[in-house]
Motif scaffolding. Sequence first.
Motif, PDB file in Angstrom:
ATOM      1  N   HIS A 102       7.804  -2.557  -7.239  1.00 40.88           N
ATOM      2  CA  HIS A 102       7.719  -1.106  -7.121  1.00 40.88           C
ATOM      3  C   HIS A 102       9.138  -0.513  -7.006  1.00 40.88           C
ATOM      4  CE1 HIS A 102       3.825  -2.643  -5.768  1.00 40.88           C
ATOM      5  NE2 HIS A 102       3.276  -1.474  -6.139  1.00 40.88           N
ATOM      6  N   GLN A 148       0.815  -1.203   0.000  1.00 40.65           N
ATOM      7  CA  GLN A 148       0.000   0.000   0.000  1.00 40.65           C
ATOM      8  C   GLN A 148       0.858   1.265   0.000  1.00 40.65           C
ATOM      9  OE1 GLN A 148      -3.520  -0.071  -0.156  1.00 40.65           O
ATOM     10  NE2 GLN A 148      -3.002  -2.213  -0.621  1.00 40.65           N
ATOM     11  N   LYS A 149       1.764   1.366   0.998  1.00 39.30           N
ATOM     12  CA  LYS A 149       2.588   2.577   1.077  1.00 39.30           C
ATOM     13  C   LYS A 149       3.734   2.362   2.064  1.00 39.30           C
ATOM     14  CE  LYS A 149      -0.165   4.846   4.688  1.00 39.30           C
ATOM     15  NZ  LYS A 149      -0.875   6.083   5.082  1.00 39.30           N
ATOM     16  N   VAL A 150       4.600   3.379   2.099  1.00 38.68           N
ATOM     17  CA  VAL A 150       5.729   3.383   3.025  1.00 38.68           C
ATOM     18  C   VAL A 150       5.332   4.186   4.261  1.00 38.68           C
ATOM     19  CG1 VAL A 150       8.098   4.149   3.390  1.00 38.68           C
ATOM     20  CG2 VAL A 150       7.435   3.155   1.196  1.00 38.68           C
ATOM     21  N   VAL A 177       9.561   3.142  -5.706  1.00 40.46           N
ATOM     22  CA  VAL A 177       9.353   3.349  -4.271  1.00 40.46           C
ATOM     23  C   VAL A 177      10.634   3.059  -3.502  1.00 40.46           C
ATOM     24  CG1 VAL A 177       8.059   2.586  -2.245  1.00 40.46           C
ATOM     25  CG2 VAL A 177       6.888   2.851  -4.455  1.00 40.46           C
TER      26      VAL A 177
END
Length: 375
Positions: free
Chosen positions: A64, A23-25, A67
């Motif tokens: 990714h 989803q995200k960092v 990212v």
Amino acid sequence: MVFKTEKIADYELGLLYRDRAFQKVLAPGVYRFLPGRAEIEVVKLDLRALPVRDAALAALYLTHPQVVEAHFLVADMGDGDLGIVTADGKLAGLVAPRSVAFYAKALRQVKLEVVDAATAFELPERLVGPLARLGAKDLVAVVEVVSDHVGLLYLDGVLQKQLKPGRYAFVKALHRVDVASFDLRLQTLEVTGQELLTKDRVGLRANLTAVFRIVDPLKAVALTSDLKDFLYKELQFALRQVIGTRTLEQVLGDKLGINQAIEALVLPKLGDAGLAVPSVGVKDIILPGDVRELMNRVIEAEKTAQANVIKRREETAATRSLLNTAKLMEDNPILLRLKELEALEKVSEKFGNVVVTNGVEGVLQDLVRIRPKGA
């Protein structure tokens, strides 16, 4: 309702997954998640490690990459590349060809230097000390050529160049690196216990000593794989050749000539091998017991004959002196009388009492007389 709480430390980075999908960092901080049907997972990465090793991070780079590159220095090496990573100006590690390493940007200033390992096999001098402390022996070879020595560098078995005294670092990730070191100082070689036959078929044993040094290592390795063995064999053959062309008397009487003959035989060959031989000579010549005994008898006979000659010469000189004295006394009565008195003195020393019947005249005239009476 119970929230799921995750805490990310200052030296960490979180990766948030929902139902196993990224989803995200998550930056350092405290996070609460509502429970639900979705599966929430947070992977925490320790940024203090150099490099950061985590299976989730490696997988995220595949899906990714942008990212990961935003938060990490990615050392993704090709088939012929070697990565040199520094953190805050200090060597942090090496990255092997065909491998990937991740270095966090948040805690340190990291830099990557890529070396073409296929062609640039020698690393800069500034890295030699740090690489020696790092100890990455599978990727880099750190060698030292000490004072009064010279090194020859081989890459995959092929001679590359000559190395002066100092420390060097070479990339061995794609090549086999070897350094042969040669001592340029004077060295000694002993050729001992050589059983030899002289020209007159007398057996003896000889020991030879040679002082040598290497002056051209390139010539030396081009000619022979074992330098000392080559030198030993050449000295051995020369010693046999020189002794075999001389009689025992010549061998024992002319060691200097033997040394010069050996030098004349070996110096041209050793010069072609990159060697200089300042001195070479026979140290010992050992005769068998029976030959030594025979030589002792010969020497004893020679010395006895010389002594007899000297004795006869002295006897002849003494006789000649007596003859000259007799001639002088024959022509000089006073000298004759003095000799008679000397003889009287010597006779008197040997006896306690001397009886004479003719007075002083008897002592002077009859006791000792050299000239016959009436002559």
